[in-house]
Design a protein around this motif. Sequence first.
Motif, PDB file in Angstrom:
ATOM      1  N   PHE A  94       0.813  -1.210   0.000  1.00 50.75           N
ATOM      2  CA  PHE A  94       0.000   0.000   0.000  1.00 50.75           C
ATOM      3  C   PHE A  94       0.848   1.263   0.000  1.00 50.75           C
ATOM      4  O   PHE A  94       0.367   2.341  -0.347  1.00 50.75           O
ATOM      5  N   THR A  95       2.134   1.174   0.367  1.00 50.97           N
ATOM      6  CA  THR A  95       3.025   2.335   0.329  1.00 50.97           C
ATOM      7  C   THR A  95       3.882   2.353  -0.935  1.00 50.97           C
ATOM      8  O   THR A  95       4.815   3.138  -1.036  1.00 50.97           O
ATOM      9  N   VAL A  96       3.575   1.493  -1.904  1.00 48.03           N
ATOM     10  CA  VAL A  96       4.369   1.386  -3.138  1.00 48.03           C
ATOM     11  C   VAL A  96       3.509   1.797  -4.323  1.00 48.03           C
ATOM     12  O   VAL A  96       2.384   1.292  -4.496  1.00 48.03           O
ATOM     13  N   GLY A  97       4.026   2.732  -5.129  1.00 45.16           N
ATOM     14  CA  GLY A  97       3.333   3.107  -6.358  1.00 45.16           C
ATOM     15  C   GLY A  97       3.549   2.042  -7.409  1.00 45.16           C
ATOM     16  O   GLY A  97       2.707   1.188  -7.651  1.00 45.16           O
ATOM     17  N   ASN A  98       4.709   2.051  -8.029  1.00 44.33           N
ATOM     18  CA  ASN A  98       5.145   0.992  -8.927  1.00 44.33           C
ATOM     19  C   ASN A  98       6.540   0.561  -8.508  1.00 44.33           C
ATOM     20  O   ASN A  98       7.280   1.326  -7.891  1.00 44.33           O
ATOM     21  N   ALA A  99       6.894  -0.658  -8.850  1.00 38.00           N
ATOM     22  CA  ALA A  99       8.241  -1.153  -8.568  1.00 38.00           C
ATOM     23  C   ALA A  99       8.818  -1.743  -9.850  1.00 38.00           C
ATOM     24  O   ALA A  99       8.130  -2.482 -10.563  1.00 38.00           O
ATOM     25  N   PRO A 135       3.514   6.136  -4.006  1.00 36.19           N
ATOM     26  CA  PRO A 135       2.420   6.430  -4.943  1.00 36.19           C
ATOM     27  C   PRO A 135       2.225   7.929  -5.152  1.00 36.19           C
ATOM     28  O   PRO A 135       2.428   8.731  -4.234  1.00 36.19           O
ATOM     29  N   GLU A 136       1.817   8.301  -6.355  1.00 38.17           N
ATOM     30  CA  GLU A 136       1.540   9.694  -6.696  1.00 38.17           C
ATOM     31  C   GLU A 136       0.038   9.882  -6.846  1.00 38.17           C
ATOM     32  O   GLU A 136      -0.626   9.115  -7.539  1.00 38.17           O
ATOM     33  N   GLY A 137      -0.496  10.903  -6.168  1.00 44.19           N
ATOM     34  CA  GLY A 137      -1.920  11.159  -6.235  1.00 44.19           C
ATOM     35  C   GLY A 137      -2.344  11.650  -7.602  1.00 44.19           C
ATOM     36  O   GLY A 137      -1.628  12.418  -8.249  1.00 44.19           O
ATOM     37  N   GLU A 138      -3.522  11.233  -8.047  1.00 43.56           N
ATOM     38  CA  GLU A 138      -4.058  11.665  -9.327  1.00 43.56           C
ATOM     39  C   GLU A 138      -5.576  11.492  -9.324  1.00 43.56           C
ATOM     40  O   GLU A 138      -6.130  10.685  -8.571  1.00 43.56           O
ATOM     41  N   GLU A 163       4.470   4.780   7.533  1.00 46.92           N
ATOM     42  CA  GLU A 163       3.928   6.061   7.108  1.00 46.92           C
ATOM     43  C   GLU A 163       4.548   6.432   5.766  1.00 46.92           C
ATOM     44  O   GLU A 163       5.728   6.163   5.530  1.00 46.92           O
ATOM     45  N   ALA A 164       3.762   7.054   4.894  1.00 49.16           N
ATOM     46  CA  ALA A 164       4.269   7.498   3.598  1.00 49.16           C
ATOM     47  C   ALA A 164       3.494   8.725   3.139  1.00 49.16           C
ATOM     48  O   ALA A 164       2.263   8.752   3.233  1.00 49.16           O
ATOM     49  N   VAL A 165       4.226   9.737   2.669  1.00 47.31           N
ATOM     50  CA  VAL A 165       3.620  10.969   2.169  1.00 47.31           C
ATOM     51  C   VAL A 165       4.333  11.367   0.889  1.00 47.31           C
ATOM     52  O   VAL A 165       5.559  11.311   0.818  1.00 47.31           O
ATOM     53  N   ARG A 166       3.552  11.749  -0.103  1.00 51.96           N
ATOM     54  CA  ARG A 166       4.129  12.292  -1.335  1.00 51.96           C
ATOM     55  C   ARG A 166       3.294  13.485  -1.795  1.00 51.96           C
ATOM     56  O   ARG A 166       2.073  13.366  -1.948  1.00 51.96           O
TER      57      ARG A 166
END
Length: 282
Positions: free
Chosen positions: A148-153, A178-181, A247-250
């Motif tokens: 859940f804290t990974v956008g793409n790998a 992850p990047e919000g969109e 925790e993860a924030v972008r």
Amino acid sequence: MLYTKKALQMGAIAVGLAAFAGQSSLAESAKKEDSKPSVKTETMQVMPELTMASHFVGVPYNRSGVSVSIIKPEEFQKAGIETLTGALSQTPGVFTLDGGGTWQRGSVSNTVIRGMNKETYTLTMVDGMRISDANMSGNKLLGITNLFTVGNAEVVKGAQGAVFGSGAIGGVVAMDTPEGEGEPVTRIFAEAGSFGSFNSYVTSSGKIKKLSYFVGVGFETTENDPSIYPAIYDNRTGMNDFRQWQEAVRLGYDVNDKVKVNFTYRRLDSYFEYPTPYVVYS
């Protein structure tokens, strides 16, 4: 007979005049074509598509000989896989145990890419940063990371991974936050099971005008199952307990069409009481 011969002769003369006239017209046309200014035509060449790797260098994978697998978390989550090692175990050319060498959640992942040990010959990167700290090596990070804290790998396999620098001759596991969109959306997930297992996380992401955002927090705990080692199980005092907080924030801001500013923050507080499968009897 004389009439026929004369007719044939007149026909031959007519054909000769026609051929001469044709040659003259062709010569005049050639002169006109030569007198015209020459015009060069240009053709557009389509270049091969580039893939932007997470080390921020555009690499044409179709020419570099690099074998790359892309892990998309949403696809694995639909299949019930919530951990990064679980996704890696389904990736061609990668061998890993979801639960490490002790088959327990939170243990070191023991990941191998094409026969090259993850700890020695391959590299782990997060948001373009190399993970090389002795207290948080690549195998430790892979063993405890939730999707859940990974956008793409990206999993780069083979010696061409050396384009990422030293320590990557066997390959690279590069992941990003992850990047919000799109429209703002919030997800809540929770599950519980045997051995005191509980896993939960909350994420919120979206884009408001020029500002994109992702925020995620998660908590996980389990006592694992040490019964696979009877001697440890019989004398168990909290062995194999695992718990962690993530925790993860972008944040991203579109300055203009060509410039974007990103800020990422990640925190991982993890605890695992590591057992040993080897017991010495007195």
